[in-house]
Design a protein around this motif. Sequence first.
Motif, PDB file in Angstrom:
ATOM      1  N   UNK A 182       0.839  -1.197   0.000  1.00 27.77           N
ATOM      2  CA  UNK A 182       0.000   0.000   0.000  1.00 27.77           C
ATOM      3  C   UNK A 182       0.879   1.254   0.000  1.00 27.77           C
ATOM      4  N   UNK A 183       0.380   2.380  -0.555  1.00 28.69           N
ATOM      5  CA  UNK A 183       1.185   3.611  -0.633  1.00 28.69           C
ATOM      6  C   UNK A 183       1.671   4.114   0.722  1.00 28.69           C
ATOM      7  N   UNK A 196       7.900   0.865  10.944  1.00 31.94           N
ATOM      8  CA  UNK A 196       7.259   2.145  11.232  1.00 31.94           C
ATOM      9  C   UNK A 196       5.769   2.085  10.936  1.00 31.94           C
ATOM     10  N   UNK A 197       5.370   1.043  10.242  1.00 35.67           N
ATOM     11  CA  UNK A 197       3.962   0.860   9.851  1.00 35.67           C
ATOM     12  C   UNK A 197       3.412  -0.342  10.614  1.00 35.67           C
ATOM     13  N   UNK A 198       2.469  -0.129  11.537  1.00 32.03           N
ATOM     14  CA  UNK A 198       1.917  -1.263  12.289  1.00 32.03           C
ATOM     15  C   UNK A 198       1.032  -2.142  11.399  1.00 32.03           C
ATOM     16  N   UNK A 220      -0.302  -4.948   2.567  1.00 26.38           N
ATOM     17  CA  UNK A 220      -0.351  -5.462   1.196  1.00 26.38           C
ATOM     18  C   UNK A 220      -1.521  -4.877   0.408  1.00 26.38           C
ATOM     19  N   UNK A 221      -1.308  -4.724  -0.883  1.00 24.75           N
ATOM     20  CA  UNK A 221      -2.437  -4.359  -1.741  1.00 24.75           C
ATOM     21  C   UNK A 221      -3.318  -5.588  -1.955  1.00 24.75           C
TER      22      UNK A 221
END
Length: 442
Positions: A195-196, A205-207, A219-220
């Motif tokens: 995902x963007x 840094x992204x939970x 995930x897309x």
Amino acid sequence: MTKILFKTNRILSAVLTKCKYSTAAKSVATVQINGKEFISDDYTNVTPKILSYLGRNLHLEKNNPLSLVRQRIVNYFYSSFTQRGNPLFSVYDNLSPIVTVKQNFDDLLIPLDHPSRVKSDCYYINRDTLLRGHMTAHQSELLKAGLDNFLMIGDVYRRDEIDSTHFPVFHQVDAVRSQRKDELFHDKPDLEIFEPTFDPNNPFAFPNSIDDPMKQSCHTLEATKLMEAQLKNHLIGLVKCLFGKNIKHRWVEAYFPFTHPSWELEIYYENDWLEVLGCGIVRNEILASAGPNNSIAYAFGLGLERLAMALYKIPDIRLMWSTDSGFRSQFENVDLNAKIKYKPVSSYPQCKNDMSFWLPPNLTIDTFMNNDFYDLVRDIGGDIIEQVKLKDKFVHPKSKKHSLCYSIVYRHLERTLTQGEVNQVHKEIEKAVVDNYNVVIR
């Protein structure tokens, strides 16, 4: 002493030369396995009988049905996935079964309170080390080594009930296939794996969330769906290769801590649905911990015993360990794809004995660990133990004493047992139960 007990004692004596319990300075108890010393503690529950199975490697043993199934699975992946004429998948089938708690649980995001961690389910050498409970325990180390596509095959160890389909040692094939953007979307370069809002260069840094049943939040949907389609097509191809192109199958949604989304594959076998494997999209946190996070992966795991018993109509899981020539010869020098149906060498009768006992005050019918009892029975009786079932629970209305009754089924795979032999083994088990749990035989 009967021949059975002499045989059992010889086995245990041989094991104790490989697995020696000793007391070092400062009264620290240790256990030695294959020349390596481990400090034992309150988690140590591995037994000499279980350790006697280390190194047998039935999946590599000539003329063993497990080896035939293993070869068929490896051949399927070798022929289905090639790169410049070479197999894409590498195979690791001789990895040490001694692993750390980190390998077996932590690296796979298995929660601390997950039931698979408890002593009643695992064979612990100590608090930090155990006999692997699944081949997935090696997944992270192979990913960290830079591998993208690999099969892990070997023996795994779980404490379980005793019957014709359960044994404390069985064999698994686990696999991982990972792909980068250029591999997954080679004909659609405008699509993305992530995902963007997700930065693959700074993944933690992204939970990452698994709240959405369709995909992981990093995930897309396009990447997840394409991987799902590949995974399911490849595994349906595998079961058709094993069971025939007309085999009926269905997918069932499942949960595993290390994959999301997850599924189980079932086949219609002998008028019922039989689960043959579990699979899913590997949690991105596992890939990120292993190195550069620029790929998406799927994984699956299956049990060789379950497949072999279904394919060859083998009625008892203990037969996999038989060295009887009448059994082994049925799988000798055969075509891998031959339709073999196991023919019983002979039908030997069962002998059944019940065992009832009063528990001591510190134990109740709810706190007494069945798997501890099963291991003790197996240690004394060895491979003549066919089944152990909890037959009855009882609390005396006046004294409030707690009682348990187990039914133990004895059967030798290669000859007829006499009731006298069985009674002798049964007495040995009773004595061991009294010594270990301070029970009173009824």
